[in-house]
Design a protein around this motif. Structure first.
Motif, PDB file in Angstrom:
ATOM      1  N   ILE A 131       0.777  -1.149   0.052  1.00  0.00           N
ATOM      2  CA  ILE A 131      -0.020   0.284   0.129  1.00  0.00           C
ATOM      3  C   ILE A 131       0.809   1.284   0.008  1.00  0.00           C
ATOM      4  N   CYS A 132       1.949   1.318   0.898  1.00  0.00           N
ATOM      5  CA  CYS A 132       2.765   2.513   0.821  1.00  0.00           C
ATOM      6  C   CYS A 132       3.458   2.697  -0.248  1.00  0.00           C
ATOM      7  N   LYS A 133       3.955   1.475  -1.048  1.00  0.00           N
ATOM      8  CA  LYS A 133       4.623   1.659  -2.252  1.00  0.00           C
ATOM      9  C   LYS A 133       3.802   2.108  -3.538  1.00  0.00           C
ATOM     10  N   ASN A 134       2.405   1.740  -3.755  1.00  0.00           N
ATOM     11  CA  ASN A 134       1.759   2.033  -4.678  1.00  0.00           C
ATOM     12  C   ASN A 134       0.611   2.588  -4.617  1.00  0.00           C
ATOM     13  N   TYR A 135       0.207   3.285  -3.342  1.00  0.00           N
ATOM     14  CA  TYR A 135      -0.969   4.263  -3.293  1.00  0.00           C
ATOM     15  C   TYR A 135      -0.759   5.438  -2.640  1.00  0.00           C
ATOM     16  N   ASP A 136      -1.466   6.490  -2.775  1.00  0.00           N
ATOM     17  CA  ASP A 136      -1.353   7.671  -2.134  1.00  0.00           C
ATOM     18  C   ASP A 136      -1.629   7.748  -0.625  1.00  0.00           C
ATOM     19  N   VAL A 137      -0.791   7.822   0.353  1.00  0.00           N
ATOM     20  CA  VAL A 137      -1.083   7.528   1.756  1.00  0.00           C
ATOM     21  C   VAL A 137      -0.540   8.787   2.501  1.00  0.00           C
ATOM     22  N   ASN A 138      -0.459   9.977   1.780  1.00  0.00           N
ATOM     23  CA  ASN A 138      -0.101  11.099   2.412  1.00  0.00           C
ATOM     24  C   ASN A 138      -1.450  11.678   3.026  1.00  0.00           C
ATOM     25  N   TYR A 139      -1.057  12.578   4.115  1.00  0.00           N
ATOM     26  CA  TYR A 139      -2.160  13.327   4.322  1.00  0.00           C
ATOM     27  C   TYR A 139      -2.866  14.229   3.462  1.00  0.00           C
ATOM     28  N   LYS A 140      -4.216  14.616   3.360  1.00  0.00           N
ATOM     29  CA  LYS A 140      -4.715  15.424   2.334  1.00  0.00           C
ATOM     30  C   LYS A 140      -4.708  16.656   2.524  1.00  0.00           C
ATOM     31  N   ASP A 141      -5.110  17.235   3.548  1.00  0.00           N
ATOM     32  CA  ASP A 141      -5.336  18.847   3.880  1.00  0.00           C
ATOM     33  C   ASP A 141      -4.298  19.309   5.022  1.00  0.00           C
ATOM     34  N   LYS A 142      -3.887  18.336   5.861  1.00  0.00           N
ATOM     35  CA  LYS A 142      -2.941  18.691   6.868  1.00  0.00           C
ATOM     36  C   LYS A 142      -1.670  18.803   6.345  1.00  0.00           C
ATOM     37  N   THR A 143      -0.850  19.522   6.902  1.00  0.00           N
ATOM     38  CA  THR A 143       0.614  19.550   6.664  1.00  0.00           C
ATOM     39  C   THR A 143       1.547  19.492   7.896  1.00  0.00           C
ATOM     40  N   THR A 144       2.779  19.299   7.652  1.00  0.00           N
ATOM     41  CA  THR A 144       3.782  19.160   8.706  1.00  0.00           C
ATOM     42  C   THR A 144       3.782  20.387   9.473  1.00  0.00           C
ATOM     43  N   GLY A 145       3.594  21.392   8.916  1.00  0.00           N
ATOM     44  CA  GLY A 145       3.673  22.842   9.670  1.00  0.00           C
ATOM     45  C   GLY A 145       5.016  23.416   9.389  1.00  0.00           C
ATOM     46  N   PHE A 146       5.918  22.914   8.587  1.00  0.00           N
ATOM     47  CA  PHE A 146       7.256  23.509   8.616  1.00  0.00           C
ATOM     48  C   PHE A 146       7.060  24.490   7.283  1.00  0.00           C
ATOM     49  N   GLU A 147       6.070  24.727   6.550  1.00  0.00           N
ATOM     50  CA  GLU A 147       5.921  25.625   5.690  1.00  0.00           C
ATOM     51  C   GLU A 147       5.691  27.094   6.638  1.00  0.00           C
ATOM     52  N   ASP A 148       5.331  26.870   7.778  1.00  0.00           N
ATOM     53  CA  ASP A 148       5.367  28.023   8.626  1.00  0.00           C
ATOM     54  C   ASP A 148       6.614  28.505   9.418  1.00  0.00           C
ATOM     55  N   ILE A 149       7.491  27.584   9.073  1.00  0.00           N
ATOM     56  CA  ILE A 149       8.746  27.778   9.924  1.00  0.00           C
ATOM     57  C   ILE A 149       9.708  28.742   8.926  1.00  0.00           C
ATOM     58  N   GLU A 150      10.211  29.920   9.223  1.00  0.00           N
ATOM     59  CA  GLU A 150      11.243  30.685   8.468  1.00  0.00           C
ATOM     60  C   GLU A 150      12.450  30.686   8.936  1.00  0.00           C
ATOM     61  N   LEU A 151      13.527  30.156   8.689  1.00  0.00           N
ATOM     62  CA  LEU A 151      14.919  30.484   9.240  1.00  0.00           C
ATOM     63  C   LEU A 151      15.148  31.819   8.752  1.00  0.00           C
TER      64      LEU A 151
END
Length: 349
Positions: free
Chosen positions: A12-32
């Motif tokens: 399943i992990c190899k062949n299907y989309d198993v990523n979160y749909k609408d929730k992200t990691t939040g790292f896009e909100d982190i600005e170095l």
């Protein structure tokens, strides 16, 4: 049945989309915060770190993926060769299958055979205190991970949803074994309150495994006859950036940030938030199906992007990266401030 389930998870992990749909990691909100005068030679940046007496050339763990089915032997071999050659940490999936059925032990033996010097992490479930010593022995593990997966168990057709006594079982494991113990989630994150309980129980290391990468509710959705619950809880969990901040600001033990880490830039942000290293799973699994060239390309890109991020913030090593200033914005800022965490501390280091 356990072995068959492990194979289904891999496919399943190899062949299907198993990523979160609408929730992200939040790292896009982190600005170095960029340094126009970094005063660092990029070619001299040191990204090595030390974990319980073992040096890692790269602050990266391939987190628990596989084991317990004959088809996983080749995957484990590819990952162990990578771990040995690049000196990164390698975690295995739950070892219960091999303990219940010793005929599957060879799917784990292959790891230490090909990675005699690498940092290896065994894996059992929280209620499986009776399996701890055997899990360490099978893998010759340097660390024993205890996985926490209440969401997956809730969606899994054959899931175990009796979580009473988990913390007592974890404390017993910590008392019984002679190697450091890591508590790790499986994709839905760890709150500060639970991190404190885990530290008090004797855990030496926490892997947050937050939301935003692979959703195990999604994986189990593909296995279920009725997909209603899996679809409903697909995006459940604490984003990885949030869980990282919660844990590093609540405990005095090392923290790994994992769950949707996809680049060295993600890693730089996680380490600047206070993590000691990062973990990655799904990209490594997919790379292992292809071979060493794909895996080394993955690590090469990770290393180069991490070094560029460190160069741009003026960090010559991992400890200096931890002290780098950053801004937390957006939903991640709102979440953390609602939880009582001071996000300005990171901008004012």
């Amino acid at each position: 049945m356990i072995s068959d389930r492990k194979l289904e998870h891999l496919l399943i992990c190899k062949n299907y989309d198993v990523n979160y749909k609408d929730k992200t990691t939040g790292f896009e909100d982190i600005e170095l915060l960029h340094r126009a005068l970094p005063e660092v030679n990029k070619d001299e940046i040191d990204i090595s770190t030390e974990v319980f007496g073992k040096k890692l050339d790269i602050p990266l763990f391939i987190t628990a993926i596989t084991g317990g089915h004959p088809s996983s032997k080749d995957i484990n071999k590819e990952l162990s060769v990578l771990a040995q050659n690049r000196q990164i940490g390698l975690g295995l999936g739950s070892q219960r299958a091999a303990i219940v059925n010793p005929d599957l032990k060879y799917t784990y033996d292959v790891v230490r055979d090909n990675a005699p010097d690498a940092l290896l992490i065994g894996n059992i479930g929280a209620p499986q205190s009776d399996l701890a010593e055997k899990a360490i022995e099978i893998l010759d593990a340097d660390i024993l991970a205890i996985h926490l997966n209440p969401l997956q168990e809730s969606i899994q057709p054959e899931g175990d949803v009796d979580a009473k006594g988990y913390i007592n079982s974890i404390a017993k494991i910590c008392d019984d074994v002679d190697v450091p113990v890591m508590a790790k989630e499986t994709g839905t994150g760890i709150l500060s309150e639970d991190a404190i309980l885990l530290e008090d129980a004797g855990v030496d290391f926490i892997d947050v495994e937050g939301a935003g990468g692979t959703s195990w509710a999604a994986v189990e959705t593909y296995r279920a006859e009725d997909r209603y619950l899996g679809e409903l809880f697909w995006d459940w969990g604490i984003p990885t950036a949030v869980s990282t901040v919660e844990c590093v600001n609540s405990v005095n033990i090392p923290v790994i940030s994992s769950g949707g880490i996809r680049s060295g830039l993600d890693a730089a942000k996680a380490i600047a938030l206070g993590a000691d290293a990062v973990g990655m799973a799904l990209p490594a699994l997919k790379g292992a199906y292809i071979g060493q060239n794909a895996l080394n390309d993955l690590v090469d890109k990770f290393v180069e992007s991490l070094k560029i991020a460190m160069f741009l913030v003026g960090a010559s090593n991992i400890e200096e990266l931890k002290e780098s200033k950053l801004i937390i914005k957006g939903q991640t800022k709102d979440w953390l401030e609602d939880r009582g965490f001071d996000t300005k501390q990171y901008a004012m280091k």
